[in-house]
Scaffold this motif. Structure first.
Motif, PDB file in Angstrom:
ATOM      1  N   ASP A 132       0.809  -1.220   0.000  1.00  0.00           N
ATOM      2  CA  ASP A 132       0.000   0.000   0.000  1.00  0.00           C
ATOM      3  C   ASP A 132       0.843   1.272   0.000  1.00  0.00           C
ATOM      4  OD1 ASP A 132      -2.337  -1.515   0.120  1.00  0.00           O
ATOM      5  OD2 ASP A 132      -2.324  -1.556   2.310  1.00  0.00           O
ATOM      6  N   LEU A 133       2.161   1.134   0.121  1.00  0.00           N
ATOM      7  CA  LEU A 133       3.015   2.318   0.126  1.00  0.00           C
ATOM      8  C   LEU A 133       2.926   3.021  -1.222  1.00  0.00           C
ATOM      9  CD1 LEU A 133       6.165   0.852   1.918  1.00  0.00           C
ATOM     10  CD2 LEU A 133       4.688   2.681   2.806  1.00  0.00           C
ATOM     11  N   PRO A 134       2.676   4.321  -1.233  1.00  0.00           N
ATOM     12  CA  PRO A 134       2.509   5.028  -2.505  1.00  0.00           C
ATOM     13  C   PRO A 134       3.848   5.288  -3.207  1.00  0.00           C
ATOM     14  CG  PRO A 134       2.370   6.576  -0.681  1.00  0.00           C
ATOM     15  CD  PRO A 134       2.455   5.202  -0.069  1.00  0.00           C
ATOM     16  N   GLU A 135       3.775   5.640  -4.448  1.00  0.00           N
ATOM     17  CA  GLU A 135       4.964   6.063  -5.195  1.00  0.00           C
ATOM     18  C   GLU A 135       5.590   7.263  -4.486  1.00  0.00           C
ATOM     19  OE1 GLU A 135       7.265   5.679  -8.917  1.00  0.00           O
ATOM     20  OE2 GLU A 135       5.604   4.490  -8.124  1.00  0.00           O
ATOM     21  N   GLY A 136       6.912   7.210  -4.297  1.00  0.00           N
ATOM     22  CA  GLY A 136       7.603   8.299  -3.632  1.00  0.00           C
ATOM     23  C   GLY A 136       7.403   8.346  -2.134  1.00  0.00           C
ATOM     24  N   ALA A 137       6.934   7.258  -1.537  1.00  0.00           N
ATOM     25  CA  ALA A 137       6.706   7.217  -0.089  1.00  0.00           C
ATOM     26  C   ALA A 137       7.997   7.510   0.668  1.00  0.00           C
ATOM     27  CB  ALA A 137       6.168   5.849   0.321  1.00  0.00           C
ATOM     28  N   GLU A 138       7.855   8.234   1.778  1.00  0.00           N
ATOM     29  CA  GLU A 138       9.022   8.526   2.616  1.00  0.00           C
ATOM     30  C   GLU A 138       9.091   7.505   3.748  1.00  0.00           C
ATOM     31  OE1 GLU A 138      11.234  12.135   5.089  1.00  0.00           O
ATOM     32  OE2 GLU A 138       9.151  12.386   4.414  1.00  0.00           O
ATOM     33  N   ILE A 139      10.253   6.899   3.903  1.00  0.00           N
ATOM     34  CA  ILE A 139      10.466   5.907   4.955  1.00  0.00           C
ATOM     35  C   ILE A 139      11.640   6.363   5.804  1.00  0.00           C
ATOM     36  CG2 ILE A 139      11.021   3.508   5.475  1.00  0.00           C
ATOM     37  CD1 ILE A 139       9.711   2.706   2.879  1.00  0.00           C
ATOM     38  N   ALA A 140      11.395   6.573   7.084  1.00  0.00           N
ATOM     39  CA  ALA A 140      12.453   6.971   8.018  1.00  0.00           C
ATOM     40  C   ALA A 140      13.161   5.739   8.539  1.00  0.00           C
ATOM     41  CB  ALA A 140      11.862   7.779   9.169  1.00  0.00           C
ATOM     42  N   VAL A 141      14.473   5.850   8.716  1.00  0.00           N
ATOM     43  CA  VAL A 141      15.291   4.720   9.180  1.00  0.00           C
ATOM     44  C   VAL A 141      16.301   5.234  10.207  1.00  0.00           C
ATOM     45  CG1 VAL A 141      15.070   3.429   7.010  1.00  0.00           C
ATOM     46  CG2 VAL A 141      16.938   5.075   7.294  1.00  0.00           C
ATOM     47  N   PRO A 142      16.854   4.342  11.051  1.00  0.00           N
ATOM     48  CA  PRO A 142      17.883   4.784  12.011  1.00  0.00           C
ATOM     49  C   PRO A 142      19.120   5.293  11.282  1.00  0.00           C
ATOM     50  CG  PRO A 142      17.079   2.565  12.531  1.00  0.00           C
ATOM     51  CD  PRO A 142      16.574   2.902  11.170  1.00  0.00           C
ATOM     52  N   ASN A 143      19.757   6.319  11.824  1.00  0.00           N
ATOM     53  CA  ASN A 143      20.917   6.893  11.125  1.00  0.00           C
ATOM     54  C   ASN A 143      22.257   6.334  11.593  1.00  0.00           C
ATOM     55  OD1 ASN A 143      21.266   8.129  13.608  1.00  0.00           O
ATOM     56  ND2 ASN A 143      21.182  10.228  12.830  1.00  0.00           N
ATOM     57  N   ASP A 144      22.276   5.523  12.693  1.00  0.00           N
ATOM     58  CA  ASP A 144      23.560   4.941  13.087  1.00  0.00           C
ATOM     59  C   ASP A 144      23.853   3.778  12.145  1.00  0.00           C
ATOM     60  OD1 ASP A 144      22.771   2.261  14.980  1.00  0.00           O
ATOM     61  OD2 ASP A 144      21.258   3.850  14.865  1.00  0.00           O
ATOM     62  N   PRO A 145      25.114   3.660  11.682  1.00  0.00           N
ATOM     63  CA  PRO A 145      25.446   2.701  10.626  1.00  0.00           C
ATOM     64  C   PRO A 145      25.018   1.267  10.903  1.00  0.00           C
ATOM     65  CG  PRO A 145      27.273   4.213  10.964  1.00  0.00           C
ATOM     66  CD  PRO A 145      26.276   4.508  12.047  1.00  0.00           C
ATOM     67  N   ASN A 181       9.975   2.243  -6.852  1.00  0.00           N
ATOM     68  CA  ASN A 181       8.868   3.108  -6.439  1.00  0.00           C
ATOM     69  C   ASN A 181       9.344   4.481  -5.972  1.00  0.00           C
ATOM     70  OD1 ASN A 181       6.825   1.121  -6.860  1.00  0.00           O
ATOM     71  ND2 ASN A 181       7.453   0.141  -4.944  1.00  0.00           N
ATOM     72  N   ASP A 182      10.622   4.781  -6.238  1.00  0.00           N
ATOM     73  CA  ASP A 182      11.192   6.080  -5.871  1.00  0.00           C
ATOM     74  C   ASP A 182      10.960   6.425  -4.401  1.00  0.00           C
ATOM     75  OD1 ASP A 182      12.219   6.645  -8.445  1.00  0.00           O
ATOM     76  OD2 ASP A 182      10.238   7.321  -9.104  1.00  0.00           O
ATOM     77  N   LEU A 183      11.167   5.450  -3.558  1.00  0.00           N
ATOM     78  CA  LEU A 183      11.015   5.682  -2.119  1.00  0.00           C
ATOM     79  C   LEU A 183      12.055   6.683  -1.652  1.00  0.00           C
ATOM     80  CD1 LEU A 183      10.553   2.029  -0.797  1.00  0.00           C
ATOM     81  CD2 LEU A 183       8.784   3.661  -1.466  1.00  0.00           C
ATOM     82  N   VAL A 184      11.674   7.524  -0.709  1.00  0.00           N
ATOM     83  CA  VAL A 184      12.602   8.477  -0.101  1.00  0.00           C
ATOM     84  C   VAL A 184      13.003   7.898   1.251  1.00  0.00           C
ATOM     85  CG1 VAL A 184      12.936  10.807   0.763  1.00  0.00           C
ATOM     86  CG2 VAL A 184      11.504  10.410  -1.272  1.00  0.00           C
ATOM     87  N   VAL A 185      14.254   7.478   1.365  1.00  0.00           N
ATOM     88  CA  VAL A 185      14.753   6.876   2.606  1.00  0.00           C
ATOM     89  C   VAL A 185      15.448   7.970   3.411  1.00  0.00           C
ATOM     90  CG1 VAL A 185      16.268   5.128   3.616  1.00  0.00           C
ATOM     91  CG2 VAL A 185      14.998   4.629   1.499  1.00  0.00           C
ATOM     92  N   THR A 186      14.899   8.265   4.590  1.00  0.00           N
ATOM     93  CA  THR A 186      15.376   9.388   5.400  1.00  0.00           C
ATOM     94  C   THR A 186      15.969   8.895   6.721  1.00  0.00           C
ATOM     95  OG1 THR A 186      13.626  10.794   4.477  1.00  0.00           O
ATOM     96  CG2 THR A 186      14.725  11.571   6.492  1.00  0.00           C
ATOM     97  N   PRO A 187      17.291   8.965   6.881  1.00  0.00           N
ATOM     98  CA  PRO A 187      17.902   8.563   8.156  1.00  0.00           C
ATOM     99  C   PRO A 187      17.635   9.603   9.249  1.00  0.00           C
ATOM    100  CG  PRO A 187      19.473   8.383   6.339  1.00  0.00           C
ATOM    101  CD  PRO A 187      18.311   9.205   5.849  1.00  0.00           C
ATOM    102  N   LEU A 188      17.237   9.131  10.427  1.00  0.00           N
ATOM    103  CA  LEU A 188      17.014   9.983  11.592  1.00  0.00           C
ATOM    104  C   LEU A 188      17.634   9.320  12.809  1.00  0.00           C
ATOM    105  CD1 LEU A 188      13.202  10.836  11.166  1.00  0.00           C
ATOM    106  CD2 LEU A 188      15.130  12.325  10.597  1.00  0.00           C
ATOM    107  N   GLU A 189      17.883  10.110  13.847  1.00  0.00           N
ATOM    108  CA  GLU A 189      18.355   9.528  15.095  1.00  0.00           C
ATOM    109  C   GLU A 189      17.329   8.517  15.574  1.00  0.00           C
ATOM    110  OE1 GLU A 189      19.679  10.820  19.628  1.00  0.00           O
ATOM    111  OE2 GLU A 189      19.227  12.358  18.120  1.00  0.00           O
TER     112      GLU A 189
END
Length: 286
Positions: A132-145, A181-189
């Motif tokens: 169900d994730l749309p085209e260009g969906a933004e997904i936040a992920v942990p930023n520590d390697p 799907n051109d997902l936007v992967v955004t690293p956050l704390e």
């Protein structure tokens, strides 16, 4: 840091623990002699809760005196250990410890024993499945390697992206080679991820932060991280001490108590599916 609990116990370990593997006689005798308090730094959940369970149910009869220091970030516990403010800590997996040693001060830490795995999950408030994730969906992920790579492995296992295999454990969003799907992967704390759920389409959240924010109950779990061949070896959270303190009788006693059958049952019953207990042999218990 704040002291959450202290238990003062002097009795030797009784037969109640014998069936689960009694701690060494030497450690118990040391405790009877009035050994020092063992200061342990922990993440509040689930680590702090697990030690509090030991504190309230096992420590006194084992002759272990615990001082539990809750620490809300990932940077302080190892530094406090090196500076002598703690005797041990319990918040990290091997991958994180090794990364910290590579980038931190000159220190020698020992990973004493595996205790549990906090599964990374892909959570969402707006969709019910990865399909169900749309085209260009933004997904936040942990930023520590160490955890960013784990997060990407979830997205890859779900067929959402492809990651360059050459990147290995150091993979970042820049190593995504296919993103249909051109997902936007955004690293956050990592600590900010639960609060980001409402602002993104989905977020990969560490188990401890997901529990604190009640995400398993209040959000949709779209996927869990895949359990690879070295899953426990790489991602089990465990007890850590300075090299010179790793064989300390109090540290070894705590390591044994962390694998007591009552502790394993407590973990299973309290955090079903989100936190996986690991026994003394490094095996995930069901």
């Amino acid at each position: 840091m704040r002291t959450t609990s202290t238990v003062i116990g002097a009795a030797a370990l009784t037969l109640a623990l014998a069936a689960c593997g009694a701690p060494s006689e030497q450690a118990s005798e040391s405790a009877e002699g009035g050994g020092d308090v063992l200061r342990v730094g922990v993440s509040p959940v689930p680590h702090g809760d697990i030690l509090a369970f030991i504190d309230e149910n096992l420590a006194e009869e084992a002759g272990l005196e615990l001082e539990i220091e809750e620490i809300s970030d990932y940077n302080t516990p190892n530094a406090a250990l090196v500076e002598g403010e703690l005797d041990a800590n319990y918040f990290q997996h091997r991958a994180f410890m090794n990364e910290w040693l590579e980038n931190g001060p000159d220190a020698e830490l020992t990973y004493v024993t595996d205790v549990h795995i906090e599964r990374l999950g892909l959570y969402s408030e707006s969709v019910e499945s990865t399909g169900d994730l749309p085209e260009g969906a933004e997904i936040a992920v942990p930023n520590d390697p160490a955890n960013l790579n784990r997060a990407l492995s979830i997205l890859e296992a779900e067929g959402l992206i492809t990651v360059d295999p050459e990147a290995g454990e150091n993979a970042t969003e820049n190593d995504i080679t296919d993103n249909p799907n051109d997902l936007v992967v955004t690293p956050l704390e990592a600590a900010q991820l639960p609060r980001s759920i409402a602002d993104v389409d989905a977020a990969v959240v560490n188990g401890n932060y997901a529990i604190e924010a009640d995400l398993p109950e209040e959000s949709n779990v779209l996927a869990w991280e895949p359990e690879g061949e070295d899953y426990v070896q790489n991602y089990a959270n465990g007890l850590v001490a300075l090299n010179e303190n790793a064989d300390d009788e109090r540290v070894q006693l705590l390591a044994e108590l962390l694998h007591d059958e009552r502790v394993l049952e407590y973990v299973q019953e309290t955090w079903r599916g989100v936190v996986l207990a690991v026994d003394a042999d490094g095996v995930i218990t069901e």
